[in-house]
Every structure is written in C-alpha cells, then in structure tokens.
Design a protein around this motif. Sequence first.
Motif, short mmCIF file in Angstrom:
data_model
loop_
_atom_site.label_atom_id
_atom_site.label_comp_id
_atom_site.label_asym_id
_atom_site.label_seq_id
_atom_site.Cartn_x
_atom_site.Cartn_y
_atom_site.Cartn_z
N ARG A 194 30.11 39.43 45.08
CA ARG A 194 29.18 40.34 45.26
C ARG A 194 29.17 40.97 46.78
N ILE A 195 29.02 40.06 47.82
CA ILE A 195 28.99 40.17 49.14
C ILE A 195 30.28 41.07 49.54
N GLU A 196 31.48 40.52 49.06
CA GLU A 196 32.67 41.45 49.42
C GLU A 196 32.87 42.72 48.97
N GLN A 197 32.23 42.94 47.72
CA GLN A 197 31.83 44.42 46.87
C GLN A 197 30.84 45.18 48.07
N ALA A 198 29.92 44.40 48.22
CA ALA A 198 29.05 45.40 49.24
C ALA A 198 29.34 45.62 50.31
N LYS A 199 30.07 44.70 51.10
CA LYS A 199 30.95 45.00 52.55
C LYS A 199 31.66 46.40 52.35
#
Length: 255
Positions: A195-200
């Motif tokens: 999720r963090i990578e997607q948001a980045k």
Amino acid sequence: MHQVTREIRLAEALVESADTLIDGFDAAHYLPRVADHCVELLAARAAGFMLIDKTEAVSLAASGAQRELALDLLEAQHGGGPCLDSYSSGRPVKPVSIRAARAAGRWPEFTERALAHDIETTFAVPLRRHERLLGALNVFLTTLPVDDPPGGGIDLRLAQLIADCAALGLQNHTTYVRCRTLSGQLQQALSSRVRIEQAKGMLAERWNTVADHAFVALRQYARRRRLPLDRVAQAVIDRVADDAELRREAKRAQD
C-alpha cells in the motif's frame, strides 16, 4: 475389552490425541476427551489431567464419565497426591492401593476423598514432551492393584503413551498458533508495504516528482498527525487524503 478391539481403540485414541493442528482448538474440550479414552481403554472409574506450572496446578480436566468425582480427587491434591509426585519426579507413580497409602500417611486429604468415592487404586504418569513437563495424568480404579507388575503393568504403559501423545498434541498446537500468528503478521506487513509503495507511486505521478520525495511527504504527514504510515497510504489510495497538506509536508522537508 477384546485385545484386537482394544488395539483399534488405542490407535484411534492416539490419532485423536495428536490431531490438534486446527483452528478453534480448545484444551478445555480436548483433555477431557483424551481422559475419556483412558477410562475406556483402562477400564477405569475416572481419569483426569492436572496442568502444573512450578508445582502449582493451573488447570484441571476430567473425563466425562464421573467428571465430578475426578475433579474432586484432582482438587484434593493441592497438599500432595499422585499428580504432584509424578510431576515433581518426572516419572510415573505406579498403581498404589488407596488403603495402603492411607495407612502409611501418604496423601492424607487425597486418600480420604478417594476412599469416600470407593476408589481402591490410583496411578499417575507425567504429561511431558521431551524434558518439558506440563503436568500429569491421573487414573482412578475401583479394583485393587496387581502386586508390583514389571514396569508397573501394561495399563501404566498405555496411560503414559496416551499422556505423551496428549503432550505432543498440546505442543504442536502451540507451535501451530505461533506459526499462524507470525504468518498473519508477515502478511500484514507485506500488504502494508504494498500500500505504501502504491501511494508513493500515485503521489509521484500526480506531482511529477520522484518516489522518494513522495515517500518523505507521506512519512512527515503521518508523524506530524501521529497516524500509522499504512493508514495515510490507504487514504492516498482511496483519494481521501488532503493533497494540499501532503504537498506542504513535502515542501517543509525540502526547506
């Protein structure tokens, strides 16, 4: 019990005792069921488990047959009895006459209650896995013991076999729960990272900047508002995060 029938029942009891790698396992139902097998296989009046931690009983479990009797005799051992003796020594307590033990002043409270319940003989085996002692299994009979049979007799050996399988079942379930918990934690961490990578990636594309810059904005936003980074990332993915605030955090980090 016919010998062949007894062998089949023993095999079934051992399989059931080892079958603990399941969700919804409950030792409060498991140990009484194992005790039921003891009663049936050993033609006993009752049987029960005492789980012990550093000489103190922490849990009692008794067979369905004569459950109250078994629990009463287990509870009577707080001052001494077959279970505590077996646990402290790590060895079986061979079949002993209740009347003889009473006459010798052995386990006064326990023997008094046992005689009140017409129990003539008792024996106990340790509940253990390798060197780890968990407690003891106690068997109560209305027949007198055979005079010092080799090794304590076949019934004592069968009881020890059942207790060993029960200890294995308990330990296996503990390991199973730990593995399931760790697996869940790892899966949660992986999902959070995704999720963090997607948001980045979404912020980097939206702002036309590098992913590291977007990550700094996410991290600063989360820290300033004392929110989990994963929660902020999910808000970005759901397009409910305050984009202006995120941009300000990115700018503060650059200044």
